[in-house]
Design a protein around this motif. Structure first.
Motif, mmCIF file in Angstrom:
data_model
loop_
_atom_site.group_PDB
_atom_site.id
_atom_site.type_symbol
_atom_site.label_atom_id
_atom_site.label_comp_id
_atom_site.label_asym_id
_atom_site.label_seq_id
_atom_site.Cartn_x
_atom_site.Cartn_y
_atom_site.Cartn_z
ATOM 1 N N GLY A 1 41.600 55.059 54.230
ATOM 2 C CA GLY A 1 41.216 53.650 54.165
ATOM 3 C C GLY A 1 41.641 52.901 52.917
ATOM 4 N N GLY A 2 42.215 53.594 51.930
ATOM 5 C CA GLY A 2 42.612 52.917 50.698
ATOM 6 C C GLY A 2 43.657 51.847 50.901
ATOM 7 N N LEU A 3 44.537 52.039 51.894
ATOM 8 C CA LEU A 3 45.579 51.044 52.168
ATOM 9 C C LEU A 3 44.993 49.712 52.621
ATOM 10 N N ILE A 4 43.771 49.766 53.158
ATOM 11 C CA ILE A 4 43.113 48.534 53.603
ATOM 12 C C ILE A 4 42.226 47.983 52.494
ATOM 13 N N MET A 5 41.523 48.862 51.792
ATOM 14 C CA MET A 5 40.569 48.419 50.778
ATOM 15 C C MET A 5 41.236 47.736 49.601
ATOM 16 N N ILE A 6 42.332 48.295 49.084
ATOM 17 C CA ILE A 6 42.949 47.721 47.883
ATOM 18 C C ILE A 6 43.445 46.286 48.127
ATOM 19 N N PRO A 7 44.218 46.023 49.202
ATOM 20 C CA PRO A 7 44.611 44.621 49.450
ATOM 21 C C PRO A 7 43.401 43.710 49.666
ATOM 22 N N LEU A 8 42.367 44.226 50.332
ATOM 23 C CA LEU A 8 41.165 43.428 50.562
ATOM 24 C C LEU A 8 40.508 43.055 49.246
ATOM 25 N N PHE A 9 40.374 44.015 48.352
ATOM 26 C CA PHE A 9 39.762 43.756 47.057
ATOM 27 C C PHE A 9 40.597 42.783 46.230
ATOM 28 N N VAL A 10 41.910 43.009 46.203
ATOM 29 C CA VAL A 10 42.779 42.183 45.369
ATOM 30 C C VAL A 10 42.819 40.740 45.871
ATOM 31 N N LEU A 11 42.899 40.563 47.190
ATOM 32 C CA LEU A 11 43.048 39.220 47.765
ATOM 33 C C LEU A 11 41.734 38.445 47.819
ATOM 34 N N LEU A 12 40.638 39.143 48.086
ATOM 35 C CA LEU A 12 39.379 38.441 48.341
ATOM 36 C C LEU A 12 38.344 38.547 47.234
ATOM 37 N N MET A 13 38.570 39.404 46.240
ATOM 38 C CA MET A 13 37.495 39.636 45.275
ATOM 39 C C MET A 13 37.972 39.610 43.825
ATOM 40 N N THR A 14 39.061 38.920 43.552
ATOM 41 C CA THR A 14 39.547 38.811 42.170
ATOM 42 C C THR A 14 39.726 37.341 41.778
ATOM 43 N N GLY A 15 38.874 36.485 42.290
ATOM 44 C CA GLY A 15 38.971 35.073 41.952
ATOM 45 C C GLY A 15 39.966 34.312 42.784
ATOM 46 N N SER A 16 40.431 34.920 43.886
ATOM 47 C CA SER A 16 41.388 34.250 44.758
ATOM 48 C C SER A 16 40.731 33.071 45.459
ATOM 49 N N PRO A 17 41.452 31.957 45.654
ATOM 50 C CA PRO A 17 40.896 30.821 46.400
ATOM 51 C C PRO A 17 40.502 31.191 47.820
ATOM 52 N N ALA A 18 41.076 32.301 48.358
ATOM 53 C CA ALA A 18 40.750 32.716 49.723
ATOM 54 C C ALA A 18 39.426 33.462 49.795
ATOM 55 N N ALA A 19 38.840 33.780 48.651
ATOM 56 C CA ALA A 19 37.636 34.602 48.643
ATOM 57 C C ALA A 19 36.412 33.807 49.051
ATOM 58 N N PRO A 20 35.470 34.438 49.787
ATOM 59 C CA PRO A 20 34.177 33.802 50.041
ATOM 60 C C PRO A 20 33.485 33.510 48.712
ATOM 61 N N ALA A 21 32.653 32.484 48.686
ATOM 62 C CA ALA A 21 32.065 32.003 47.434
ATOM 63 C C ALA A 21 31.410 33.097 46.608
ATOM 64 N N GLY A 22 30.645 33.969 47.236
ATOM 65 C CA GLY A 22 29.914 34.990 46.491
ATOM 66 C C GLY A 22 30.773 36.114 45.971
ATOM 67 N N PHE A 23 32.018 36.185 46.415
ATOM 68 C CA PHE A 23 32.883 37.300 46.044
ATOM 69 C C PHE A 23 33.802 36.975 44.859
ATOM 70 N N PHE A 24 33.736 35.747 44.339
ATOM 71 C CA PHE A 24 34.615 35.393 43.234
ATOM 72 C C PHE A 24 34.392 36.305 42.026
ATOM 73 N N ASN A 25 35.506 36.695 41.402
ATOM 74 C CA ASN A 25 35.473 37.414 40.124
ATOM 75 C C ASN A 25 34.694 38.726 40.157
ATOM 76 N N THR A 26 34.651 39.389 41.325
ATOM 77 C CA THR A 26 34.029 40.708 41.382
ATOM 78 C C THR A 26 34.819 41.689 40.532
ATOM 79 N N PHE A 27 36.146 41.591 40.586
ATOM 80 C CA PHE A 27 37.016 42.449 39.780
ATOM 81 C C PHE A 27 37.770 41.592 38.766
ATOM 82 N N HIS A 28 37.975 42.158 37.597
ATOM 83 C CA HIS A 28 38.690 41.442 36.549
ATOM 84 C C HIS A 28 40.144 41.879 36.430
ATOM 85 N N ASN A 29 40.492 43.000 37.065
ATOM 86 C CA ASN A 29 41.878 43.458 37.043
ATOM 87 C C ASN A 29 42.115 44.387 38.232
#
Length: 268
Positions: free
Chosen positions: A24-52
């Motif tokens: 499942g890592g091939l799915i999780m890493i893109p999901l984390f990078v795209l939706l949980m690193t301050g991306s405009p595509a991220a749901p409001a509560g998921f902003f800035n979950t990861f810093h790098n």
């Protein structure tokens, strides 16, 4: 609400990752990078979950470990993990992963990503084309009389560990097709055995990421424990799935990863 969403995502990712033996890592890493690193595509509560990206990779690896650990127990109960290969293969991935962590800087860059992505797309095409071949359809397995080239399998496992460390992906995406088409493992046995190998290698990887502080615990626990349940579901589905379907699904995932690497390489 965020934990509920992560838990549900973990179930879906864990089920698919266990079904095709990739963790499942091939799915999780893109999901984390795209939706949980301050991306405009991220749901409001998921902003800035990861810093790098390192935090995304470390957190994903924790989810992969829980997924593969749960899936391995399920596959062991089904007597589909071939330990004569699983144990030496797992041991062989560790030095490869260690070497890969030091060689990463020499194998990074657009040209390498483009070349490796193109290779994955071609391999995916070959797998799909040969999805009706006897090796892809094999289901019967007698561990007492099964013979495979052990030295070649160990060498392949070192390469898989190295490559997975360099690219930051689970080794199952390479290990499973090579076990099927080069070592002549039935698809169901290949996915189960690869899952066990990935459980061992991801555990070792989790230790280093934990020491480096790369694991963000809220998403790790939410998606990880969902993946534990998903792994059990995936193992049950696998019992009822024809070997050819598993091969086709894996070829689709390989093609997707290959196209992603080609796109991100910026060579074209």
């Amino acid at each position: 609400m965020e934990m509920v969403i992560l838990f549900i995502l973990g179930i879906a990712i864990g089920a698919f990752g266990t079904l095709v033996g990739i963790g499942g890592g091939l799915i999780m890493i893109p999901l984390f990078v795209l939706l949980m690193t301050g991306s405009p595509a991220a749901p409001a509560g998921f902003f800035n979950t990861f810093h790098n990206v390192s935090q995304a990779v470390g957190t994903s690896l924790f989810g992969v470990f829980l997924n593969t650990l749960s899936g391995s127990f399920a596959y062991i109960r089904q007597k589909r993990v071939y330990f004569d290969a699983a144990l030496p293969f797992a041991a062989a991935t560790l030095p490869g992963a260690f070497l890969g962590s030091y060689a990463d800087e020499y194998f990074s860059g657009g040209i390498f990503d483009f070349a490796f992505g193109g290779m994955l797309v071609m391999l995916a095409g070959v797998m799909y084309w040969k999805s009706s071949a006897p090796k892809a359809l094999a289901k019967e397995f007698d561990p007492k009389h099964f013979v495979y080239p052990k030295k070649l399998g160990i060498l392949i496992s070192v390469f898989v560990g190295f490559l997975s460390s360099v690219l930051g992906i689970g080794g199952g995406i390479i290990h499973v097709p090579l076990m099927i088409y080069v070592l002549s493992f039935p698809p169901h046995v290949a996915t189960a055995t690869s899952h066990f190998v990935l459980a061992v290698s991801s555990f070792v990887g989790c230790i280093s990421h934990f020491i480096l502080g790369h694991i963000v615990w809220k998403p790790a626990i939410g998606i990880g424990f969902g993946a534990v349940i998903g792994a059990q579901i995936g193992a049950v589905i696998s019992q009822k799935t024809r070997p050819r379907v598993i091969v086709i699904l894996l070829s689709i995932v390989m093609c997707g990863l290959g196209l992603k690497l080609i796109f991100l390489s910026n060579v074209l």
